[in-house]
Design a protein around this motif. Structure first.
Motif, short mmCIF file in Angstrom:
data_model
loop_
_atom_site.label_atom_id
_atom_site.label_comp_id
_atom_site.label_asym_id
_atom_site.label_seq_id
_atom_site.Cartn_x
_atom_site.Cartn_y
_atom_site.Cartn_z
N ALA A 339 0.82 -1.22 0.00
CA ALA A 339 0.00 0.00 0.00
C ALA A 339 0.85 1.26 0.00
O ALA A 339 0.40 2.31 -0.47
CB ALA A 339 -0.93 0.01 1.21
N ALA A 340 2.06 1.20 0.53
CA ALA A 340 2.96 2.36 0.54
C ALA A 340 4.36 1.87 0.82
O ALA A 340 4.56 0.84 1.47
CB ALA A 340 2.54 3.38 1.60
N ASP A 341 5.35 2.59 0.29
CA ASP A 341 6.74 2.21 0.47
C ASP A 341 7.58 3.48 0.54
O ASP A 341 7.82 4.14 -0.47
CB ASP A 341 7.20 1.33 -0.68
N PHE A 342 7.98 3.85 1.77
CA PHE A 342 8.80 5.04 1.98
C PHE A 342 10.19 4.58 2.42
O PHE A 342 10.34 3.90 3.42
CB PHE A 342 8.20 5.95 3.04
N ALA A 343 11.19 4.95 1.66
CA ALA A 343 12.56 4.53 1.99
C ALA A 343 13.02 5.18 3.28
O ALA A 343 12.62 6.30 3.61
CB ALA A 343 13.49 4.92 0.84
N PRO A 344 13.88 4.49 4.04
CA PRO A 344 14.48 5.13 5.22
C PRO A 344 15.27 6.36 4.81
O PRO A 344 15.78 6.45 3.69
CB PRO A 344 15.40 4.03 5.77
N GLU A 345 15.38 7.29 5.73
CA GLU A 345 16.07 8.55 5.45
C GLU A 345 17.16 8.78 6.50
O GLU A 345 16.88 8.71 7.69
CB GLU A 345 15.08 9.71 5.47
N HIS A 346 18.37 9.04 6.03
CA HIS A 346 19.47 9.42 6.93
C HIS A 346 19.74 10.90 6.69
O HIS A 346 20.06 11.31 5.57
CB HIS A 346 20.71 8.58 6.64
N PHE A 347 19.61 11.70 7.74
CA PHE A 347 19.79 13.14 7.58
C PHE A 347 21.27 13.49 7.37
O PHE A 347 22.17 12.71 7.69
CB PHE A 347 19.21 13.88 8.78
N ASP A 348 21.47 14.67 6.81
CA ASP A 348 22.80 15.15 6.47
C ASP A 348 23.70 15.21 7.71
O ASP A 348 23.33 15.78 8.74
CB ASP A 348 22.68 16.54 5.83
N LYS A 349 24.88 14.63 7.61
CA LYS A 349 25.76 14.52 8.78
C LYS A 349 26.20 15.89 9.29
O LYS A 349 26.33 16.10 10.50
CB LYS A 349 26.97 13.66 8.44
N SER A 350 26.45 16.83 8.38
CA SER A 350 26.88 18.16 8.83
C SER A 350 25.76 18.88 9.57
O SER A 350 25.99 19.54 10.58
CB SER A 350 27.34 19.00 7.63
N CYS A 351 24.53 18.76 9.07
CA CYS A 351 23.39 19.39 9.74
C CYS A 351 23.12 18.72 11.08
O CYS A 351 22.84 19.40 12.08
CB CYS A 351 22.15 19.33 8.85
N VAL A 352 23.20 17.39 11.11
CA VAL A 352 23.04 16.68 12.37
C VAL A 352 24.11 17.12 13.36
O VAL A 352 23.84 17.36 14.54
CB VAL A 352 23.10 15.15 12.15
N ALA A 386 19.67 18.46 5.36
CA ALA A 386 18.60 18.68 6.33
C ALA A 386 18.83 17.87 7.60
O ALA A 386 19.55 16.87 7.60
CB ALA A 386 17.24 18.32 5.73
N ALA A 387 18.22 18.34 8.68
CA ALA A 387 18.22 17.62 9.95
C ALA A 387 17.04 18.11 10.77
O ALA A 387 16.39 19.10 10.42
CB ALA A 387 19.52 17.82 10.72
N MET A 388 16.76 17.41 11.88
CA MET A 388 15.64 17.76 12.74
C MET A 388 16.08 17.85 14.19
O MET A 388 17.09 17.26 14.60
CB MET A 388 14.51 16.73 12.61
N ILE A 389 15.28 18.58 14.96
CA ILE A 389 15.47 18.75 16.40
C ILE A 389 14.17 18.34 17.07
O ILE A 389 13.11 18.89 16.77
CB ILE A 389 15.77 20.22 16.74
N PHE A 390 14.24 17.37 17.97
CA PHE A 390 13.05 16.94 18.71
C PHE A 390 13.10 17.50 20.14
O PHE A 390 14.19 17.59 20.73
CB PHE A 390 12.97 15.42 18.79
#
Length: 433
Positions: A339-352, A386-390
């Motif tokens: 029904a759906a297939d989203f590949a895993p994502e590794h964020f950019d190492k410099s942004c992380v 890109a990267a994220m902050i939780f």
């Protein structure tokens, strides 16, 4: 100069005078509460679905706030809003942050909205202290991240990153048959500005975790290293409905028994691939649904997730083999449909790294973490670093009217965002004390 070299150069030049720079916690909190009035629900949540009149009001308010800070505004053809604070390099790529303003029907005050308003607070703080950055600073409000009115989710960022086709997305309809194009026109937010991924130097997205890990481990900041890949399936198991009394147990072709074993297998497969394995059966419909009839058919969903693509593929293969074995043993026909297939994502190492260094510099308890949910940063990461902050949310609850986060944690996340963005953008003039 590479992104990591730029960060090191910027830190060496600006860290001494900027170490004490902080965003305004009260101002951030007030903005969140003001925005939450648009679509406020009796239980303390927010119902502000994408491309509704309430969404228009939220967009208008966001633009009003950004213009008051001297930002230029652009709106693209899927309704994404880009608010730019100029840098010394006026035509150079921007350091961008953002998230979304739309909510679930029973949403909370922080999901998405925190990321947008944290970006606004970064700009307000830079203006307040007359800090000029080398790169422009930009805040984006992505269209229809939730996907609850117009599927799919992450529509605006998906179109921006050329992961979703614009024409197809504009043709998506809600339950009443209204197209996304008509809804955008109705609220006046189908723009014509051209915004390219090449204009993004780096993208950071601040967000509540939407899970319990940070709270459970007493960490204030989640340094998001990536997002779990997802494989969704629809499964139909078909046996034979029969009378519950006269049919001996050994002679049944009970579809629900097969479904129960599949559910156990989904959990077993996920538990065998920790720490990132996830497995969920979220929907199960029985036919004929009578208390004294053996279920002859079950339609159900399966959701598998993992951070590594090879492991996710292996989990799916194990699921398929297990379903075949269960079907044969119970005399069931099994139809498994992706029904759906989203590949895993590794964020950019410099942004992380910029996020991690900012958390360390600010003495915020932090840990590396992966996102189990989809976010706009996932699509952006495919076209720009890109990267994220939780930050924590109470009891890990989100997509719920009781969703809650503390002013302290939100402020900490906003401060980490500020310093991560400054590390990448560079500071030309530290302005007034």
């Amino acid at each position: 100069m590479s992104l990591s070299q730029t960060q090191a150069h910027t830190q060496a030049q600006t860290a001494p005078q900027l170490d004490q720079l902080r965003t305004d916690s009260d101002r951030l909190w007030q903005a969140l509460m003001d925005l939450a009035r648009l679509g406020a629900t009796p239980k303390g949540g927010v119902n502000r679905q994408a491309l509704t009149e309430l969404d228009r009001q939220a967009r208008d308010l966001f633009i009003e706030w950004c213009r008051a800070e001297g930002c230029s505004i652009r709106i693209d053809n899927i309704g994404n809003i880009f608010a730019r604070r100029p840098g010394q390099d006026i035509n150079g790529p921007a350091v961008v942050t953002g998230s979304h303003l739309d909510t679930q029907p029973t949403g909370g005050k922080y999901d998405g909205c925190f990321g947008v308003l944290a970006g606004l607070e970064v700009i307000r703080t830079l203006n307040q202290h007359d800090i000029q950055t080398r790169s422009p600073i930009e805040v984006v409000a992505w269209t229809n991240e939730e996907g609850c009115r117009f599927p799919p989710c992450m529509m605006g960022s998906g179109v921006f990153a050329d992961q979703l086709a614009l024409d197809k997305m504009l043709a998506q309809t809600d339950a009443e048959g209204t197209t996304a194009a008509d809804a955008l026109d109705a609220i006046g937010y189908r723009g014509s500005d051209m915004v390219s991924p090449s204009e993004i130097k780096a993208y950071f997205e601040a967000h509540i975790e939407q899970g319990p890990i940070l709270e459970d481990t007493a960490n204030t900041i989640g340094v998001v290293i990536g997002a779990l890949g997802q494989k969704w399936f629809d499964l139909t198991l078909t046996g034979v409905e029969a009378h519950a009394g006269p049919t001996p147990m050994a002679l049944r072709k009970d579809a629900l028994m097969g479904a129960a074993e599949v559910t156990l297998a989904v959990n077993r497969i996920a538990n065998a691939h920790q720490p990132h394995g996830r497995g969920t059966v979220g929907v199960m419909n029985l036919h004929p649904g009578s208390r004294n009839v053996i279920p002859g058919q079950v339609k159900m969903t399966v959701d598998l997730r993992h951070l590594e693509p090879e492991t996710l593929d292996a989990m799916a293969a194990e699921l398929e083999a297990t379903i075949t074995e269960i079907g044969q043993r119970h005399g069931l026909a099994a139809e498994l449909t992706p029904a759906a297939d989203f590949a895993p994502e590794h964020f950019d190492k410099s942004c992380v790294g910029a996020v991690r260094q900012a958390a360390q510099r600010l003495d915020c308890p932090h840990m590396d973490i992966v996102s189990g949910a989809g976010h706009d940063a996932i699509f952006v990461n495919r076209v720009a670093p890109a990267a994220m902050i939780f930050v924590p949310c109470e009891n890990g609850i989100s997509h719920n009217e009781i969703e809650n986060a503390t002013p302290h944690d939100l402020h900490s996340g906003c401060n980490v965002l500020l310093h991560a963005m400054l590390d990448v953008a560079g500071v030309v003039d530290a302005g007034k004390e």
